[in-house]
Design an enzyme around this catalytic site. Sequence first.
Site, PDB file in Angstrom:
ATOM      1  N   GLY A  10       0.874  -1.171   0.000  1.00  0.00           N
ATOM      2  CA  GLY A  10       0.000   0.000   0.000  1.00  0.00           C
ATOM      3  C   GLY A  10       0.910   1.219   0.000  1.00  0.00           C
ATOM      4  O   GLY A  10       1.744   1.377   0.900  1.00  0.00           O
ATOM      5  N   SER A  11       0.782   2.021  -1.054  1.00  0.00           N
ATOM      6  CA  SER A  11       1.686   3.181  -1.180  1.00  0.00           C
ATOM      7  C   SER A  11       0.887   4.477  -1.266  1.00  0.00           C
ATOM      8  O   SER A  11       1.214   5.376  -2.031  1.00  0.00           O
ATOM      9  CB  SER A  11       2.562   3.016  -2.433  1.00  0.00           C
ATOM     10  OG  SER A  11       3.306   1.840  -2.331  1.00  0.00           O
ATOM     11  N   GLY A  15       1.541   4.977   3.331  1.00  0.00           N
ATOM     12  CA  GLY A  15       2.684   4.286   2.719  1.00  0.00           C
ATOM     13  C   GLY A  15       3.801   5.257   2.350  1.00  0.00           C
ATOM     14  O   GLY A  15       4.984   5.003   2.615  1.00  0.00           O
ATOM     15  N   ARG A  89     -20.493  -0.335   6.527  1.00  0.00           N
ATOM     16  CA  ARG A  89     -19.289  -0.858   7.167  1.00  0.00           C
ATOM     17  C   ARG A  89     -19.016  -2.289   6.697  1.00  0.00           C
ATOM     18  O   ARG A  89     -17.873  -2.691   6.510  1.00  0.00           O
ATOM     19  CB  ARG A  89     -19.492  -0.825   8.679  1.00  0.00           C
ATOM     20  CG  ARG A  89     -18.277  -0.329   9.380  1.00  0.00           C
ATOM     21  CD  ARG A  89     -18.609   0.192  10.715  1.00  0.00           C
ATOM     22  NE  ARG A  89     -18.805  -0.916  11.656  1.00  0.00           N
ATOM     23  CZ  ARG A  89     -18.636  -0.793  12.954  1.00  0.00           C
ATOM     24  NH1 ARG A  89     -18.269   0.337  13.458  1.00  0.00           N
ATOM     25  NH2 ARG A  89     -18.852  -1.799  13.764  1.00  0.00           N
ATOM     26  N   ASN A  96     -12.080  -4.938   1.943  1.00  0.00           N
ATOM     27  CA  ASN A  96     -10.744  -4.978   2.545  1.00  0.00           C
ATOM     28  C   ASN A  96     -10.345  -6.388   2.993  1.00  0.00           C
ATOM     29  O   ASN A  96      -9.166  -6.711   3.041  1.00  0.00           O
ATOM     30  CB  ASN A  96     -10.627  -3.965   3.684  1.00  0.00           C
ATOM     31  CG  ASN A  96     -10.445  -2.554   3.138  1.00  0.00           C
ATOM     32  OD1 ASN A  96     -10.236  -2.370   1.939  1.00  0.00           O
ATOM     33  ND2 ASN A  96     -10.536  -1.553   3.995  1.00  0.00           N
ATOM     34  N   HIS A 176      -9.810  -0.580  18.087  1.00  0.00           N
ATOM     35  CA  HIS A 176      -9.604   0.749  17.522  1.00  0.00           C
ATOM     36  C   HIS A 176     -10.951   1.231  17.011  1.00  0.00           C
ATOM     37  O   HIS A 176     -11.472   0.729  16.046  1.00  0.00           O
ATOM     38  CB  HIS A 176      -8.592   0.651  16.378  1.00  0.00           C
ATOM     39  CG  HIS A 176      -8.292   1.961  15.740  1.00  0.00           C
ATOM     40  ND1 HIS A 176      -7.739   3.014  16.424  1.00  0.00           N
ATOM     41  CD2 HIS A 176      -8.454   2.385  14.473  1.00  0.00           C
ATOM     42  CE1 HIS A 176      -7.574   4.022  15.597  1.00  0.00           C
ATOM     43  NE2 HIS A 176      -8.004   3.675  14.408  1.00  0.00           N
TER      44      HIS A 176
HETATM   45  P1  A3D Z   1      -4.804   5.504   0.863  1.00  0.00           P
HETATM   46  O1  A3D Z   1      -4.038   6.757   0.650  1.00  0.00           O
HETATM   47  O2  A3D Z   1      -6.107   5.308   0.172  1.00  0.00           O
HETATM   48  O3  A3D Z   1      -3.833   4.276   0.457  1.00  0.00           O
HETATM   49  C1  A3D Z   1      -4.268   2.957   0.309  1.00  0.00           C
HETATM   50  C2  A3D Z   1      -3.501   2.353  -0.845  1.00  0.00           C
HETATM   51  O4  A3D Z   1      -3.852   0.960  -0.937  1.00  0.00           O
HETATM   52  C3  A3D Z   1      -3.849   3.001  -2.198  1.00  0.00           C
HETATM   53  O5  A3D Z   1      -2.665   3.501  -2.808  1.00  0.00           O
HETATM   54  C4  A3D Z   1      -4.434   1.818  -3.008  1.00  0.00           C
HETATM   55  O6  A3D Z   1      -4.085   1.845  -4.389  1.00  0.00           O
HETATM   56  C5  A3D Z   1      -3.802   0.628  -2.308  1.00  0.00           C
HETATM   57  N1  A3D Z   1      -4.509  -0.633  -2.537  1.00  0.00           N
HETATM   58  C6  A3D Z   1      -5.842  -0.849  -2.659  1.00  0.00           C
HETATM   59  N2  A3D Z   1      -6.061  -2.164  -2.884  1.00  0.00           N
HETATM   60  C7  A3D Z   1      -4.842  -2.768  -2.875  1.00  0.00           C
HETATM   61  C8  A3D Z   1      -4.420  -4.114  -3.037  1.00  0.00           C
HETATM   62  N3  A3D Z   1      -5.290  -5.093  -3.265  1.00  0.00           N
HETATM   63  N4  A3D Z   1      -3.095  -4.381  -2.976  1.00  0.00           N
HETATM   64  C9  A3D Z   1      -2.191  -3.392  -2.762  1.00  0.00           C
HETATM   65  N5  A3D Z   1      -2.536  -2.094  -2.602  1.00  0.00           N
HETATM   66  C10 A3D Z   1      -3.850  -1.803  -2.657  1.00  0.00           C
HETATM   67  O7  A3D Z   1      -5.078   5.263   2.411  1.00  0.00           O
HETATM   68  P2  A3D Z   1      -4.153   5.683   3.654  1.00  0.00           P
HETATM   69  O8  A3D Z   1      -2.731   5.367   3.343  1.00  0.00           O
HETATM   70  O9  A3D Z   1      -4.544   7.029   4.124  1.00  0.00           O
HETATM   71  O10 A3D Z   1      -4.718   4.642   4.740  1.00  0.00           O
HETATM   72  C11 A3D Z   1      -4.485   3.254   4.570  1.00  0.00           C
HETATM   73  C12 A3D Z   1      -5.348   2.447   5.529  1.00  0.00           C
HETATM   74  O11 A3D Z   1      -5.002   2.745   6.864  1.00  0.00           O
HETATM   75  C13 A3D Z   1      -6.867   2.700   5.426  1.00  0.00           C
HETATM   76  O12 A3D Z   1      -7.542   1.460   5.535  1.00  0.00           O
HETATM   77  C14 A3D Z   1      -7.151   3.568   6.640  1.00  0.00           C
HETATM   78  O13 A3D Z   1      -8.488   3.442   7.066  1.00  0.00           O
HETATM   79  C15 A3D Z   1      -6.188   2.964   7.627  1.00  0.00           C
HETATM   80  N6  A3D Z   1      -5.864   3.810   8.784  1.00  0.00           N
HETATM   81  C16 A3D Z   1      -5.777   3.176   9.990  1.00  0.00           C
HETATM   82  C17 A3D Z   1      -5.446   3.886  11.120  1.00  0.00           C
HETATM   83  C18 A3D Z   1      -5.354   3.180  12.432  1.00  0.00           C
HETATM   84  O14 A3D Z   1      -5.068   3.806  13.430  1.00  0.00           O
HETATM   85  C19 A3D Z   1      -5.608   1.756  12.508  1.00  0.00           C
HETATM   86  C20 A3D Z   1      -5.204   5.256  11.033  1.00  0.00           C
HETATM   87  C21 A3D Z   1      -5.282   5.881   9.795  1.00  0.00           C
HETATM   88  C22 A3D Z   1      -5.607   5.133   8.665  1.00  0.00           C
END
Ligand code: A3D
Length: 320
Positions: A10-11, A15, A89, A96, A176
Amino acid sequence: MARDKIGLIGSGQIGGTLAHLIGLKELGDVVMFDIAEGVPQGKSLDIAQSSPVDGFDARLTGTNSYEALEGASVCIVTAGVPRKPGMSRDDLLGINLKVMEQVGAGIKKYAPDAFVICITNPLDAMVWALQKASNLPAKKVVGMAGVLDSSRFRYFLADEFDVSVEDVTAFVLGGHGDSMVPLVKYSTVAGIPLPDLVKMGWTSQARIDEIVDRTRNGGAEIVNLLKTGSAFYAPAASAIAMAESFLRDKKRVLPCAAYLNGEFGVDDMYVGVPVVIGAKGVERIVEIELAGKDREAFDKSVAAVRGLVDACKKIAPDLL
Ligand code: A3D
């Protein structure tokens, strides 16, 4: 000694921030993976081009193939989709969950010895699914949430008392989400527990209650401000603290979503509890005593996570 390889699956927002922090801290070489073509390649090249300015040595590469993760010592998973308007949800859970199945299979094949940190939401259910899908030992698969929630709590408390964030410790346990459990009794300023600080007149119980509430809604507060996307700087910093403790065998005591098999009276579930992270992964679960309101709140939080895990089991019975 060869540098460690750190795979970022995930970038997106988190990422990219992770890759930058890993470079700045010289924790190892970075492989950024994503299904979006060009994104991991572009971000890794951009960060690599900052390395001469900041003076760090790290090899950063971007890829759309799991093969490039071969031999990674740490994998941090942020792959997934965010909830969009009109999506329930459960819809998000289903999407996911499929992502976790793919990611788990990739890790199992190319990085079976890695320490895996999951960040994808809904966190406690996704890290559970990732462990099942990867079949890695449970002590090598953890979820990041508690470090972030505790860091928010610490920041708000330091601001309230006008003291250094370094001198504030705090623990937030449980799942969480809205039901997380900030533990007031175990939160301190230089070792002085919050209830004592109330007695000393540093603050009032009403202010502590407000801060606890703000902590619980810390993620939503940022989503409402940003309007597109969720927090990413603090979540990335939190996962880096966990990765660093593993890579440098620091044995830090951190609240993480860890696999519980009887501890805290919970079975076959990931829930936020204090753990020791060292070179072997989760080396110990710190089973603190929870009583009264804290126990009640923890149990309520566990029940909320149980609901999500049961929904996962229904959607993907083969994962078990
Ligand atoms: P975002 O910038 O959307 O990045 C997610 C990346 O995942 C995107 O670049 C997508 O292209 C990529 N992706 C989607 N499907 C796939 C796949 N099958 N294989 C590989 N890559 C894929 O999101 P973000 O970086 O802001 O957040 C990422 C996750 O973290 C989300 O689920 C958020 O809800 C979660 N998050 C959790 C917390 C916690 O405290 C637990 C806090 C903030 C965000």
